[in-house]
Design a protein around this motif. Structure first.
Motif, mmCIF file in Angstrom:
data_model
loop_
_atom_site.group_PDB
_atom_site.id
_atom_site.type_symbol
_atom_site.label_atom_id
_atom_site.label_comp_id
_atom_site.label_asym_id
_atom_site.label_seq_id
_atom_site.Cartn_x
_atom_site.Cartn_y
_atom_site.Cartn_z
ATOM 1 N N LEU A 116 130.344 81.725 41.054
ATOM 2 C CA LEU A 116 129.481 80.568 41.287
ATOM 3 C C LEU A 116 128.685 80.200 40.032
ATOM 4 C CD1 LEU A 116 128.111 81.333 44.872
ATOM 5 C CD2 LEU A 116 129.788 79.587 44.222
ATOM 6 N N SER A 125 119.496 83.717 39.835
ATOM 7 C CA SER A 125 120.849 84.264 39.979
ATOM 8 C C SER A 125 121.097 85.421 39.008
ATOM 9 C CB SER A 125 121.899 83.169 39.777
ATOM 10 O OG SER A 125 121.755 82.556 38.519
ATOM 11 N N LEU A 137 124.485 75.588 41.367
ATOM 12 C CA LEU A 137 123.685 76.814 41.288
ATOM 13 C C LEU A 137 122.772 76.783 40.072
ATOM 14 C CD1 LEU A 137 122.955 79.578 42.366
ATOM 15 C CD2 LEU A 137 124.897 80.537 41.098
ATOM 16 N N GLU A 150 131.274 78.553 37.651
ATOM 17 C CA GLU A 150 132.016 77.366 38.080
ATOM 18 C C GLU A 150 131.184 76.291 38.772
ATOM 19 O OE1 GLU A 150 135.033 76.851 37.265
ATOM 20 O OE2 GLU A 150 135.570 78.841 36.504
ATOM 21 N N TRP A 151 130.057 76.649 39.385
ATOM 22 C CA TRP A 151 129.339 75.695 40.218
ATOM 23 C C TRP A 151 128.051 75.225 39.549
ATOM 24 C CZ3 TRP A 151 125.698 76.720 44.824
ATOM 25 C CH2 TRP A 151 125.446 75.501 45.495
ATOM 26 N N LEU A 179 129.080 85.782 43.273
ATOM 27 C CA LEU A 179 127.972 85.156 42.548
ATOM 28 C C LEU A 179 128.361 84.863 41.099
ATOM 29 C CD1 LEU A 179 125.088 84.148 42.479
ATOM 30 C CD2 LEU A 179 124.326 86.501 42.055
#
Length: 254
Positions: free
Chosen positions: A69, A226, A76, A72-73, A66
């Motif tokens: 993520l 998150s 999300l 980097e993402w 997580l």
């Protein structure tokens, strides 16, 4: 009419107190006060150690995934923003008032008080072996969370009027501290209580406390989803780590 604040101030402490009183009334908080013939067989203790090791591995791996993520993402981040906006529909003044009161229990000071209360009760009843792993779980969770906060430095979501935090957003320290402390207590209660019904009850109440405090951070727009999930994973890792240390000490003590 009873205010939402009064209700929340009564309910959460009552849930926590019920967990503690139930365990002490059955003389089973984390096992008997004296060890020997009444202690769990070595094979059972080894199985418990393997179980918490699996828990540590699972929560630790998910926490790392997580974190990557979040860094980097971009997708999300978009989902977090979407989910935060979805909570607008439930942020009526009465709901905000309620969850503001609830979130106070998940602070560093609130969980330190719970840990100190449990420590005192354990020392008084001859279960001092519980205390060190509890504080290892609490301190480890806090150190991990605040290190991540400072390293990743994620901005908070848009705040509500009059409700804000100054520290970075990721991960949620409320979720971390609550999951570490209440999770540790629940893990050992689940091993120590004499019946399946009592064990399920302990897990239910502990889960309810953790969920309510995590939800409060989302309702109040103090964290993204998150952030809260990562806090729960980090707290879960350290709850399992504390339980592992406890069981290892029990095994070493015979």
């Amino acid at each position: 009419m009873i205010s939402f604040t009064v209700v929340s101030v009564v309910i959460l402490p009552a849930i926590m107190l019920r967990l503690l009183l139930r365990s002490f009334s059955t003389a089973a908080l984390f096992g008997p006060a004296t060890h020997g013939a009444s202690a769990a067989p070595v094979a059972v203790r080894q199985r418990r150690i393997r179980g918490v090791q699996y828990g540590m591995a699972g929560t630790g791996l998910l926490a790392v995934v997580l974190t990557v993520l979040v860094i980097e993402w971009a997708g999300l981040s978009s989902f977090d923003t979407f989910l935060n906006q979805a909570f607008v529909a439930v942020r009526a003044p009465a709901v905000v008032h309620l969850f503001y009161a609830i979130t106070l229990f998940g602070t560093l000071y609130g969980m330190a008080f719970i840990a100190a209360l449990v420590s005192g009760l354990c020392w008084l009843t001859g279960r001092g072996v519980v205390v060190l792993p509890l504080w290892v779980a609490f301190a480890g969770a806090e150190l991990t969370t605040w290190s991540m906060k400072l390293l990743i430095d994620r901005p908070r979501p848009p705040t509500l009027h009059g409700i804000f935090e100054l520290s970075p957003s990721f991960p949620s320290s409320h979720a971390t501290a609550t999951t570490a402390v209440i999770g540790y207590i629940a893990l050992l209660l689940a091993n120590g209580l004499p019946s399946r019904g009592l064990r399920l009850e302990a897990v239910f109440w502990a889960t309810l406390v953790i969920v309510m405090i995590c939800l409060s951070r989302l309702i109040l727009s103090l964290h993204y989803a998150s952030d809260v999930l990562e806090g729960a994973l980090v707290g879960g890792f350290w709850a399992f780590a504390g339980a592992w240390l406890y069981h290892r000490r029990q095994l070493s003590n015979g």
